[in-house]
Write an enzyme that holds these catalytic residues in place. Structure first.
Site, PDB file in Angstrom:
ATOM      1  N   HIS A  80      -5.816   1.137   7.364  1.00  0.00           N
ATOM      2  CA  HIS A  80      -4.801   0.828   6.356  1.00  0.00           C
ATOM      3  C   HIS A  80      -5.496   0.184   5.169  1.00  0.00           C
ATOM      4  O   HIS A  80      -6.716  -0.022   5.199  1.00  0.00           O
ATOM      5  CB  HIS A  80      -3.683  -0.053   6.923  1.00  0.00           C
ATOM      6  CG  HIS A  80      -4.099  -1.423   7.343  1.00  0.00           C
ATOM      7  ND1 HIS A  80      -4.991  -1.669   8.372  1.00  0.00           N
ATOM      8  CD2 HIS A  80      -3.726  -2.651   6.887  1.00  0.00           C
ATOM      9  CE1 HIS A  80      -5.149  -2.973   8.530  1.00  0.00           C
ATOM     10  NE2 HIS A  80      -4.406  -3.584   7.628  1.00  0.00           N
ATOM     11  N   HIS A  82      -5.072  -2.848   3.425  1.00  0.00           N
ATOM     12  CA  HIS A  82      -5.138  -4.252   3.066  1.00  0.00           C
ATOM     13  C   HIS A  82      -6.569  -4.570   2.636  1.00  0.00           C
ATOM     14  O   HIS A  82      -7.533  -3.931   3.066  1.00  0.00           O
ATOM     15  CB  HIS A  82      -4.709  -5.135   4.237  1.00  0.00           C
ATOM     16  CG  HIS A  82      -3.222  -5.306   4.308  1.00  0.00           C
ATOM     17  ND1 HIS A  82      -2.568  -5.644   5.467  1.00  0.00           N
ATOM     18  CD2 HIS A  82      -2.256  -5.186   3.357  1.00  0.00           C
ATOM     19  CE1 HIS A  82      -1.264  -5.735   5.231  1.00  0.00           C
ATOM     20  NE2 HIS A  82      -1.056  -5.466   3.953  1.00  0.00           N
ATOM     21  N   ASP A  84      -8.799  -6.655   3.215  1.00  0.00           N
ATOM     22  CA  ASP A  84      -9.875  -7.011   4.128  1.00  0.00           C
ATOM     23  C   ASP A  84     -10.357  -5.817   4.955  1.00  0.00           C
ATOM     24  O   ASP A  84     -11.237  -5.962   5.797  1.00  0.00           O
ATOM     25  CB  ASP A  84      -9.452  -8.161   5.057  1.00  0.00           C
ATOM     26  CG  ASP A  84      -8.205  -7.848   5.862  1.00  0.00           C
ATOM     27  OD1 ASP A  84      -7.282  -7.230   5.306  1.00  0.00           O
ATOM     28  OD2 ASP A  84      -8.132  -8.232   7.045  1.00  0.00           O
TER      29      ASP A  84
END
Length: 291
Positions: A80, A82, A84
């Site tokens: 995904h 995000h 990080d």
């Protein structure tokens, strides 16, 4: 959420987990990333895939270079987007010439209460994988398993040769995942947990944060039970009278670090939205009540 283990952590070291899997820990610890994001390298010798390349951090990219050590990179795969998890994909792709494949692009202005989970605006996949699609390399096959809920574009990747499942943030080895509306969806998250529970072929989970999960079905069963318990708590408190979402946090998360209160409130809100859709709760002027 559990506290981090004592230092030192094996940041920057390529650790062999099984014949086809290595792990490199990024230097981005936080209350939401635990000891940091774990990047996985699948394959040896003739070609490998890099899963969740992590933050665009020079030291982490140098550690990945050392771990790959001149191997051909077949694909850079992201669970995904995000911040990080995926930002290093762009730099690593430029260095290796490998395509970026996996989850779809997703950018929202409302990225939730934590800065390190904001959406990665630099992410541009060369190929978006749908549920059941595969990426192959010398001696390995990775199958995309769609698991929306934490975010709508979340994928897990199943290593067919060994029964390992790379779970990103959907199932972590140290804490339950935060589900943050508007993109985070509690009903989808629960359905994705149930989907993993039904997958008998998964022997071990390799999450992006926390240790490997050696008894994955037991953990997922407990996570489903935990979320149902939270839902029952919310309904019980609503039965006592109207509440704002923030009112639930001190009642349901006793002893929680104040830094995490906003995230807990967002997870409560995700439960409340799900209850509203099911006709069990109603919101008016940020106040929730039972119907």
């Amino acid at each position: 959420m559990a506290g981090a283990p004592p230092k030192p952590w094996p940041t920057g070291q390529a650790m062999q987990l099984e014949p086809l899997v290595r792990r490199v820990l990024a230097p981005n610890p936080s209350p939401y990333t635990y000891t940091g994001t774990q990047t996985y390298i699948v394959g040896l010798g003739d070609g490998c895939a890099v899963i969740d390349p992590g933050p665009d951090d020079p030291d982490h990219l140098l550690a990945l270079d050392a771990a790959i050590d001149g191997e051909h990179v077949c694909a850079i795969m992201c669970t995904h987007t995000h911040r990080d998890h995926s930002p290093a994909a762009k730099t690593l792709a430029a260095r290796t010439g490998a395509p970026v494949v996996g989850c779809a692009r997703l950018v929202l202005d409302d990225s939730g209460p934590r800065a390190d989970a904001a959406f990665d605006r630099s992410y541009e996949p060369d190929r978006v994988m749908e549920d059941g699609e595969q990426m192959t390399g010398p001696g390995w096959t990775l199958t995309a398993v769609a698991t929306p809920g934490h975010v709508s574009n979340h994928l897990c990747f199943a290593l067919e040769e060994s029964g390992a499942l790379f779970t990103g943030d959907h199932v972590m080895g140290w804490s339950t995942s935060v589900v943050i509306p508007p993109d985070g969806d509690m009903r989808a998250y629960m359905q994705s947990l149930e989907k993993l529970q039904a997958r008998e072929q998964d022997r071990v989970y390799y999450p992006a944060h926390g240790e490997a999960v050696e008894k994955p079905h037991q953990l997922v069963r407990g996570m489903i039970g935990h979320r149902r318990q939270r839902e029952n708590q919310i309904l019980r408190f609503l039965g006592e009278g109207p509440h704002a979402a923030a009112d639930f946090v001190p009642k349901m998360y006793k002893g929680l670090d104040p830094k995490l209160h906003k995230a807990a409130e967002m997870s409560v809100t995700a439960h409340l939205i799900d209850l509203e859709r099911r006709g069990l709760a109603l919101q008016s002027d940020d106040i929730w009540r039972t119907i």
